[in-house]
Scaffold this active site. Structure first.
Site, PDB file in Angstrom:
ATOM      1  N   CYS A  22       0.847  -1.200   0.000  1.00 24.14           N
ATOM      2  CA  CYS A  22       0.000   0.000   0.000  1.00 24.14           C
ATOM      3  C   CYS A  22       0.881   1.249   0.000  1.00 24.14           C
ATOM      4  O   CYS A  22       0.598   2.237  -0.688  1.00 24.14           O
ATOM      5  CB  CYS A  22      -0.903   0.018   1.224  1.00 24.14           C
ATOM      6  SG  CYS A  22      -1.996  -1.414   1.395  1.00 24.14           S
ATOM      7  N   CYS A  25       2.357   3.120  -3.279  1.00 20.57           N
ATOM      8  CA  CYS A  25       1.605   4.169  -3.973  1.00 20.57           C
ATOM      9  C   CYS A  25       1.234   5.322  -3.043  1.00 20.57           C
ATOM     10  O   CYS A  25       1.296   6.489  -3.428  1.00 20.57           O
ATOM     11  CB  CYS A  25       0.331   3.594  -4.585  1.00 20.57           C
ATOM     12  SG  CYS A  25       0.596   2.458  -5.961  1.00 20.57           S
ATOM     13  N   HIS A  26       0.834   4.985  -1.811  1.00 23.51           N
ATOM     14  CA  HIS A  26       0.239   5.980  -0.925  1.00 23.51           C
ATOM     15  C   HIS A  26       1.198   6.545   0.116  1.00 23.51           C
ATOM     16  O   HIS A  26       0.817   7.458   0.859  1.00 23.51           O
ATOM     17  CB  HIS A  26      -0.985   5.383  -0.225  1.00 23.51           C
ATOM     18  CG  HIS A  26      -2.066   4.945  -1.168  1.00 23.51           C
ATOM     19  ND1 HIS A  26      -2.840   5.842  -1.882  1.00 23.51           N
ATOM     20  CD2 HIS A  26      -2.503   3.704  -1.524  1.00 23.51           C
ATOM     21  CE1 HIS A  26      -3.710   5.170  -2.631  1.00 23.51           C
ATOM     22  NE2 HIS A  26      -3.524   3.874  -2.429  1.00 23.51           N
ATOM     23  N   CYS A  60      -7.556  -1.785  -5.144  1.00 22.08           N
ATOM     24  CA  CYS A  60      -6.112  -1.532  -5.105  1.00 22.08           C
ATOM     25  C   CYS A  60      -5.328  -2.837  -5.043  1.00 22.08           C
ATOM     26  O   CYS A  60      -4.318  -3.002  -5.729  1.00 22.08           O
ATOM     27  CB  CYS A  60      -5.763  -0.659  -3.903  1.00 22.08           C
ATOM     28  SG  CYS A  60      -6.131   1.096  -4.114  1.00 22.08           S
ATOM     29  N   CYS A 123     -35.210  -1.127   9.379  1.00 17.77           N
ATOM     30  CA  CYS A 123     -34.163  -0.463  10.161  1.00 17.77           C
ATOM     31  C   CYS A 123     -34.788   0.635  11.028  1.00 17.77           C
ATOM     32  O   CYS A 123     -34.451   0.803  12.206  1.00 17.77           O
ATOM     33  CB  CYS A 123     -33.119   0.169   9.244  1.00 17.77           C
ATOM     34  SG  CYS A 123     -32.376  -0.933   8.020  1.00 17.77           S
ATOM     35  N   CYS A 126     -36.509   0.008  14.585  1.00 17.48           N
ATOM     36  CA  CYS A 126     -35.649  -0.032  15.770  1.00 17.48           C
ATOM     37  C   CYS A 126     -34.957   1.310  15.997  1.00 17.48           C
ATOM     38  O   CYS A 126     -35.027   1.886  17.085  1.00 17.48           O
ATOM     39  CB  CYS A 126     -34.590  -1.125  15.634  1.00 17.48           C
ATOM     40  SG  CYS A 126     -35.218  -2.803  15.859  1.00 17.48           S
ATOM     41  N   HIS A 127     -34.279   1.801  14.963  1.00 13.51           N
ATOM     42  CA  HIS A 127     -33.322   2.893  15.155  1.00 13.51           C
ATOM     43  C   HIS A 127     -33.929   4.287  15.058  1.00 13.51           C
ATOM     44  O   HIS A 127     -33.255   5.267  15.366  1.00 13.51           O
ATOM     45  CB  HIS A 127     -32.168   2.736  14.171  1.00 13.51           C
ATOM     46  CG  HIS A 127     -31.414   1.457  14.368  1.00 13.51           C
ATOM     47  ND1 HIS A 127     -30.702   1.183  15.515  1.00 13.51           N
ATOM     48  CD2 HIS A 127     -31.276   0.351  13.565  1.00 13.51           C
ATOM     49  CE1 HIS A 127     -30.143  -0.018  15.415  1.00 13.51           C
ATOM     50  NE2 HIS A 127     -30.487  -0.545  14.254  1.00 13.51           N
ATOM     51  N   ARG A 164     -22.714  -6.095  10.365  1.00 11.42           N
ATOM     52  CA  ARG A 164     -23.801  -5.688  11.256  1.00 11.42           C
ATOM     53  C   ARG A 164     -25.118  -5.628  10.508  1.00 11.42           C
ATOM     54  O   ARG A 164     -26.162  -6.043  11.022  1.00 11.42           O
ATOM     55  CB  ARG A 164     -23.486  -4.323  11.877  1.00 11.42           C
ATOM     56  CG  ARG A 164     -24.471  -3.902  12.962  1.00 11.42           C
ATOM     57  CD  ARG A 164     -24.227  -4.649  14.269  1.00 11.42           C
ATOM     58  NE  ARG A 164     -24.637  -6.048  14.198  1.00 11.42           N
ATOM     59  CZ  ARG A 164     -25.775  -6.537  14.652  1.00 11.42           C
ATOM     60  NH1 ARG A 164     -26.627  -5.756  15.228  1.00 11.42           N
ATOM     61  NH2 ARG A 164     -26.075  -7.800  14.558  1.00 11.42           N
ATOM     62  N   CYS A 168     -28.479  -7.746  11.421  1.00 11.47           N
ATOM     63  CA  CYS A 168     -29.774  -7.105  11.669  1.00 11.47           C
ATOM     64  C   CYS A 168     -30.868  -7.715  10.795  1.00 11.47           C
ATOM     65  O   CYS A 168     -31.964  -8.011  11.272  1.00 11.47           O
ATOM     66  CB  CYS A 168     -29.676  -5.603  11.398  1.00 11.47           C
ATOM     67  SG  CYS A 168     -28.932  -4.650  12.739  1.00 11.47           S
TER      68      CYS A 168
END
Length: 207
Positions: A22, A25-26, A60, A123, A126-127, A164, A168
């Site tokens: 990585c 390049c970075h 990448c 979703c 609940c949220h 996650r 859910c």
């Protein structure tokens, strides 16, 4: 942070047919990746699609390094996401949802309010409707993902947002989507945009 340290070692390790790391390049991750986590998922003009940070990491690896892609929700991927994310800690989330990304955002919004499974839960049920209320021995959150990847006390490892999401949807007793699928990419874009203005906290700790 032990996972961040592991990813730092991977960042500097050459892999694949091109003999690149990585860093090839970075360069220094602290400089080159500052602010990156705050704007993902984002529209990729060359690919003609919205890409998550995980998808860009694998792009990448495959096309620049000639290396094998990481498993989308695997430990190597979540560690690398954590390393990149920590460089943006404290910066405000600023995910773009206009222009060519808008249709993907709309798809994610529709998913957020769609009821799934035998329990017929979305979703939002609940949220939005119940955040702050107790579920088992914990409070329901607002479902923000500015802290992902997160170390969960429940399974004692780093977890990605798509892992996650999968959990859910499964908990609604529905057939879930796959991590990295167009559905979950759209949902990530929408959910990330709901946190615009919040600080990047990743990696963080959750129950």
């Amino acid at each position: 942070m032990i996972f961040v340290d592991q990813a730092q070692a991977a960042w500097d390790t050459a892999e694949g047919s091109e003999g690149k790391s990585c860093a090839s390049c970075h360069n220094d991750v602290e400089t080159s990746m500052k602010g990156v986590r705050a704007v993902y998922p984002k529209w990729n003009e060359e690919a003609g699609e919205v890409r998550t940070l995980a998808q860009q990491i694998n792009d990448c690896r495959e096309n620049q390094m000639g290396a094998e892609p990481y498993k989308y929700t695997g430990s190597q991927m979540t560690a690398m996401e954590a390393l990149i994310s920590v460089q943006s800690r404290g910066m405000p989330v600023n995910v773009a949802i206009d222009g060519p990304a808008q249709s993907t955002w709309e798809q994610g919004k529709e998913m957020y309010y769609t009821r799934y499974g035998q329990l017929e839960l979305s979703c939002a049920n609940c949220h939005e409707d119940n955040y702050g209320n107790m579920i088992r021995a914990d409070h329901l959150s607002q479902g923000q993902i500015n802290g992902f990847p997160v170390y969960r006390l429940k399974n004692t490892k780093l977890n990605s947002a798509h892992a996650r999401f999968k959990g859910c949807v499964r908990d609604t007793r529905a057939e879930t989507f796959s991590p990295g699928s167009p559905e979950f990419v759209a949902l990530e874009l929408y959910v990330a945009s709901r946190g615009n203005g919040l600080s990047v906290e990743a990696p963080s700790v959750r129950n």
